[in-house]
Enzyme design. Structure first.
Site, PDB file in Angstrom:
ATOM      1  N   CYS A  40      -8.484   0.126  43.831  1.00  0.00           N
ATOM      2  CA  CYS A  40      -8.060   0.231  45.195  1.00  0.00           C
ATOM      3  C   CYS A  40      -7.394  -1.217  45.468  1.00  0.00           C
ATOM      4  O   CYS A  40      -6.785  -1.034  46.523  1.00  0.00           O
ATOM      5  CB  CYS A  40      -9.427   0.209  45.964  1.00  0.00           C
ATOM      6  SG  CYS A  40     -10.467   1.588  45.707  1.00  0.00           S
ATOM      7  N   HIS A  55      -9.941  -3.442  52.896  1.00  0.00           N
ATOM      8  CA  HIS A  55     -10.159  -2.488  52.388  1.00  0.00           C
ATOM      9  C   HIS A  55     -11.508  -1.482  52.850  1.00  0.00           C
ATOM     10  O   HIS A  55     -12.670  -2.276  52.713  1.00  0.00           O
ATOM     11  CB  HIS A  55     -10.256  -2.428  50.998  1.00  0.00           C
ATOM     12  CG  HIS A  55     -10.323  -1.570  50.082  1.00  0.00           C
ATOM     13  ND1 HIS A  55      -9.587  -0.172  50.216  1.00  0.00           N
ATOM     14  CD2 HIS A  55     -11.442  -0.850  49.266  1.00  0.00           C
ATOM     15  CE1 HIS A  55     -10.178   0.895  49.356  1.00  0.00           C
ATOM     16  NE2 HIS A  55     -11.170   0.511  48.969  1.00  0.00           N
ATOM     17  N   ASN A  64     -12.002   6.847  52.451  1.00  0.00           N
ATOM     18  CA  ASN A  64     -11.736   5.775  51.546  1.00  0.00           C
ATOM     19  C   ASN A  64     -10.478   6.220  50.822  1.00  0.00           C
ATOM     20  O   ASN A  64     -10.686   7.142  49.937  1.00  0.00           O
ATOM     21  CB  ASN A  64     -12.861   5.256  50.482  1.00  0.00           C
ATOM     22  CG  ASN A  64     -12.355   4.432  49.631  1.00  0.00           C
ATOM     23  OD1 ASN A  64     -11.244   4.003  49.654  1.00  0.00           O
ATOM     24  ND2 ASN A  64     -13.147   3.871  48.866  1.00  0.00           N
TER      25      ASN A  64
END
Length: 298
Positions: free
Chosen positions: A87, A229, A259
């Protein structure tokens, strides 16, 4: 969402109750990671780029680099390559782009991502144990994003730092397709331990983010937007409390978008209407595990 699961039947609404996620977005069956990245790049002056970096946890195929597919879709003939770090991929892509610009190797770099983690969600579940192992996948959402990094002495990235604890790499994995499990369908699903992943991030600690403020002499109030995030609302709330980030500096995209992996940070910039003249902070968390922080004047 739980109604799609075949076999073991979890409590209805359990994903939303535990994560705060109400909705996820899924790419069309004929859309690839490169399609999402190219669509995002078309909103920028992408033809000015003299380098294209595809920075994503997803990829169209093992070979060649997905950056080639993106460039072909955009009609670009500049050099290309991929950057991958879960990520934090796009954040690392910007880091690489900035470094190459500082050396004079390039002047305008298109950094883009296309995330299609929905292809790695396990829907055939045999037991509660398997459901728990697959749980993180039910939070994931497909998305594309792109940023253009240019040589501009008046604005740009002015602080960056990255840290990692690679001993925790096995906590969350998508094992299939590489040399370890090249052809085993059973390894084509995302699997992870949410509790151990959170513990790993907590062990690495929030100092990287707090040190960034100390070293720059800034506070969170000095930023128009602080992008963090986002994997689950409870974890986001806990991190925000520890770091002391004012809620009015956040854009919480998680409930309606899930997400979005490496597209999470640019999604927040877009949703928060960040633009020229804004000072932004980007706080990244990636599997593996790694942390990253970047401050920039847009």
């Amino acid at each position: 969402m739980e109604a799609r699961i075949d076999g073991y039947v979890p409590h209805r609404g359990i994903v939303e109750r535990m994560t705060g996620i109400r909705r996820r977005h899924v790419a069309a069956p004929d859309e690839q990671a490169s399609d999402l990245a190219a669509a995002a790049a078309r909103g920028l002056d992408h033809r000015a780029a003299d380098l294209l970096i595809f920075a994503s946890a997803s990829q169209d195929m093992v070979e060649p680099a997905t950056a080639h597919m993106v460039a072909a879709r955009l009609g670009l003939s500049c050099p290309v390559f991929d950057v991958k770090n879960a990520c934090n991929s796009l954040l690392n892509g910007v880091q690489v782009a900035e470094a190459l610009i500082r050396t004079g190797a390039h002047r305008t770099v298109l950094v883009c991502t296309g995330e299609v983690p929905s292809r790695a969600v396990r829907w055939q579940v045999s037991s509660r144990t398997q459901f728990v192992e697959a749980f993180a996948g039910y939070t994931l959402s497909d998305a594309g994003a792109a940023v253009l990094v240019t040589a501009d002495p008046a604005r740009g990235v002015f602080y960056r730092e990255f840290r990692a604890d690679s001993t925790a790499w096995a906590v969350g994995t998508l094992p299939g397709g590489g040399s370890a499990h090249p052809r085993d369908p059973e390894h084509s699903f995302f699997r992870g331990d949410g509790r151990r992943l959170r513990e790993a991030f907590e062990l690495l600690g929030p100092e990287i983010f707090l040190d960034a403020l100390k070293r720059t002499g800034l506070t969170w109030d000095d930023f128009s937007l602080v992008a963090v995030h986002q994997v689950a609302v409870p974890y986001l709330d806990a991190l925000v409390r520890v770091l002391g980030i004012p809620r009015d500096r956040l854009v919480v995209t998680l409930p309606e978008h899930g997400n979005c992996a490496s597209a999470s940070l640019p999604l927040q910039l877009h949703a928060g209407a960040a633009g020229p003249g804004d000072r932004v902070a980007l706080l990244g968390l990636g599997g593996g595990i790694s942390l990253g922080v970047m401050f920039a004047d847009l």
